[in-house]
Motif scaffolding. Structure first.
Motif, mmCIF file in Angstrom:
data_model
loop_
_atom_site.group_PDB
_atom_site.id
_atom_site.type_symbol
_atom_site.label_atom_id
_atom_site.label_comp_id
_atom_site.label_asym_id
_atom_site.label_seq_id
_atom_site.Cartn_x
_atom_site.Cartn_y
_atom_site.Cartn_z
ATOM 1 N N LEU A 76 -0.461 6.205 1.360
ATOM 2 C CA LEU A 76 -0.391 6.164 -0.101
ATOM 3 C C LEU A 76 -1.668 5.711 -0.797
ATOM 4 O O LEU A 76 -1.886 6.045 -1.962
ATOM 5 C CB LEU A 76 0.752 5.240 -0.536
ATOM 6 C CG LEU A 76 2.149 5.606 -0.029
ATOM 7 C CD1 LEU A 76 3.143 4.535 -0.443
ATOM 8 C CD2 LEU A 76 2.578 6.963 -0.569
ATOM 9 N N TYR A 95 1.946 2.314 4.819
ATOM 10 C CA TYR A 95 1.876 2.532 3.373
ATOM 11 C C TYR A 95 0.437 2.645 2.888
ATOM 12 O O TYR A 95 0.135 3.437 1.996
ATOM 13 C CB TYR A 95 2.602 1.393 2.641
ATOM 14 C CG TYR A 95 4.072 1.358 2.960
ATOM 15 C CD1 TYR A 95 4.960 2.215 2.323
ATOM 16 C CD2 TYR A 95 4.583 0.495 3.929
ATOM 17 C CE1 TYR A 95 6.315 2.215 2.627
ATOM 18 C CE2 TYR A 95 5.925 0.479 4.247
ATOM 19 C CZ TYR A 95 6.791 1.344 3.599
ATOM 20 O OH TYR A 95 8.128 1.341 3.913
ATOM 21 N N LEU A 109 0.251 1.536 -5.326
ATOM 22 C CA LEU A 109 0.230 2.444 -4.176
ATOM 23 C C LEU A 109 1.130 3.638 -4.476
ATOM 24 O O LEU A 109 2.309 3.480 -4.778
ATOM 25 C CB LEU A 109 0.732 1.733 -2.916
ATOM 26 C CG LEU A 109 -0.226 0.780 -2.211
ATOM 27 C CD1 LEU A 109 0.465 0.157 -0.998
ATOM 28 C CD2 LEU A 109 -1.501 1.466 -1.791
ATOM 29 N N GLY A 110 0.576 4.829 -4.408
ATOM 30 C CA GLY A 110 1.354 6.019 -4.694
ATOM 31 C C GLY A 110 1.662 6.150 -6.171
ATOM 32 O O GLY A 110 0.911 5.670 -7.028
ATOM 33 N N GLU A 111 2.801 6.772 -6.464
ATOM 34 C CA GLU A 111 3.190 7.003 -7.850
ATOM 35 C C GLU A 111 4.246 5.997 -8.302
ATOM 36 O O GLU A 111 5.091 5.567 -7.509
ATOM 37 C CB GLU A 111 3.734 8.430 -8.006
ATOM 38 C CG GLU A 111 2.721 9.520 -7.693
ATOM 39 C CD GLU A 111 3.324 10.905 -7.863
ATOM 40 O OE1 GLU A 111 4.150 11.086 -8.792
ATOM 41 O OE2 GLU A 111 2.979 11.791 -7.071
ATOM 42 N N THR A 122 -5.411 5.219 -2.191
ATOM 43 C CA THR A 122 -6.559 6.067 -2.515
ATOM 44 C C THR A 122 -7.725 5.665 -1.628
ATOM 45 O O THR A 122 -7.698 4.632 -0.954
ATOM 46 C CB THR A 122 -6.950 5.888 -3.983
ATOM 47 O OG1 THR A 122 -7.393 4.518 -4.169
ATOM 48 C CG2 THR A 122 -5.790 6.167 -4.919
ATOM 49 N N LYS A 140 8.424 5.610 -7.446
ATOM 50 C CA LYS A 140 8.745 6.325 -6.207
ATOM 51 C C LYS A 140 8.814 5.384 -5.001
ATOM 52 O O LYS A 140 8.792 5.821 -3.855
ATOM 53 C CB LYS A 140 7.728 7.441 -5.952
ATOM 54 C CG LYS A 140 7.848 8.599 -6.924
ATOM 55 C CD LYS A 140 7.076 9.811 -6.440
ATOM 56 C CE LYS A 140 7.321 11.014 -7.362
ATOM 57 N NZ LYS A 140 6.597 12.219 -6.905
ATOM 58 N N TYR A 150 9.316 6.041 -0.794
ATOM 59 C CA TYR A 150 8.269 5.646 0.145
ATOM 60 C C TYR A 150 8.832 4.731 1.233
ATOM 61 O O TYR A 150 8.514 4.882 2.421
ATOM 62 C CB TYR A 150 7.135 4.931 -0.590
ATOM 63 C CG TYR A 150 6.392 5.789 -1.594
ATOM 64 C CD1 TYR A 150 6.207 7.150 -1.405
ATOM 65 C CD2 TYR A 150 5.847 5.222 -2.754
ATOM 66 C CE1 TYR A 150 5.528 7.934 -2.321
ATOM 67 C CE2 TYR A 150 5.154 5.989 -3.675
ATOM 68 C CZ TYR A 150 5.002 7.346 -3.460
ATOM 69 O OH TYR A 150 4.315 8.109 -4.375
#
Length: 305
Positions: free
Chosen positions: A94, A90, A151-153, A96, A156, A160
């Motif tokens: 995911l 993850y 983490l990520g959007e 940045t 979602k 994931y």
């Protein structure tokens, strides 16, 4: 490289784990300091990019060696498997760049140990029906997560989690195969040493036939899990293939370990023999990562049924 890693890991297990493993079992956990030793050995950074302190390798084959060597010695590495197998993907996919700079150095050093919340009471294998989590107890009272830690959007999370289930199921399958292989090794040694009615248990035809059948099943599981490993490393392991691998290898391990325990007789129920611990530890493999009944559902759906 992998064989050199295997030799180093085997020596580490013999020196640092085997002498104290019974104490860990009694305590119900490995000591926190142990994870720093694993970090020093480099186990947490194998698949972490070099710029964050890792080795920069992109393969699961070193994890496979860990499964084999811990099973061979009849020990575990505590929660380290969750840290690497479930936590790391993850972050890599995911996070940045700023998050990776923040998280990964501490991940590699063992300063922070990662886990994952993926189920809860009343949910079980119905991952889509979960609301929170409970294998180890987690408390989130008055916890606020800053936006920079997302983490990520947002919203979602389920997709994931679903995307990483094939690699998790590969890990369960490989661990089960390694346990079955170790069970045959432990049992062969036991029946060669154990004498009844004036001769070794290994001398009886039933013993030979049972172990031969077990070895044949383990060899088949090795072929299945090796194929899955190559597919996983190539980024081609599908959910259905992962489900099939988990289903087959965990069922093989169940049968093999049960038969191997039977060949130990009454000693098979004594924890001083590794077969007893393997029997207990192996049972959960047909439940975690999605029950084997769920694996059959996934396979059937892929077949168009």
């Amino acid at each position: 490289m992998r064989e050199a890693f295997r030799e180093t890991l085997r020596a580490f297990i013999e020196a640092e784990v085997v002498p104290v493993h019974d104490e860990w079992l009694a305590a119900g956990q490995a000591p926190r300091e142990f994870y720093y030793k694993l970090a020093e050995l480099g186990l947490f950074g194998i698949n972490v990019p070099e710029e964050y302190g890792g080795a920069g390798l992109d393969t699961h084959k070193f994890e496979a060696v860990q499964y084999e060597e811990t099973a061979r010695a009849g020990v575990t590495f505590g929660g380290s498997g969750v840290h690497v197998m479930l936590g790391l993907p993850y972050i890599k996919v995911l996070a940045t760049d700023e998050q990776k700079k923040c998280y990964l150095p501490k991940f590699v050093s063992g300063e922070e140990m990662w886990a994952i919340a993926m189920t809860e009471r009343g949910t079980g294998s119905d991952l889509a029906g979960m609301k929170t989590s409970d294998t180890a107890e987690l408390a989130f009272v008055d916890v606020k997560v800053p936006v920079e830690d997302l983490l990520g959007e947002e919203n979602k999370g389920f997709s994931y989690l679903d995307a990483n289930l094939p690699s998790e199921r590969w890990g369960i399958a490989y661990g089960a195969y390694a346990q079955a292989k170790a069970a045959v090794r432990f049992t062969q040694q036991y029946v060669q040493d154990r004498v009844v009615f004036g001769k070794p248990v290994a001398a009886f035809q039933n013993t030979k036939f049972e172990l031969a059948a077990c070895k044949a099943e383990v060899d088949a599981a090795e072929a299945v899990v090796d194929r899955a490993t190559e597919a996983l490393d190539a980024g081609e392991l599908t959910p259905a293939e992962a489900a099939g691998t988990k289903l087959f290898c965990t069922e093989v391990a169940h049968r093999v370990i049960d038969r191997c325990l039977q060949l130990h007789g009454g000693y098979g129920y004594m924890n001083e023999y590794p077969i007893a611990r393997l029997y207990a530890d192996n049972r959960v493999n047909r439940i975690v990562g999605g029950t084997n009944e769920i694996m059959k559902t996934i396979i059937a759906k892929d077949m168009g049924l």
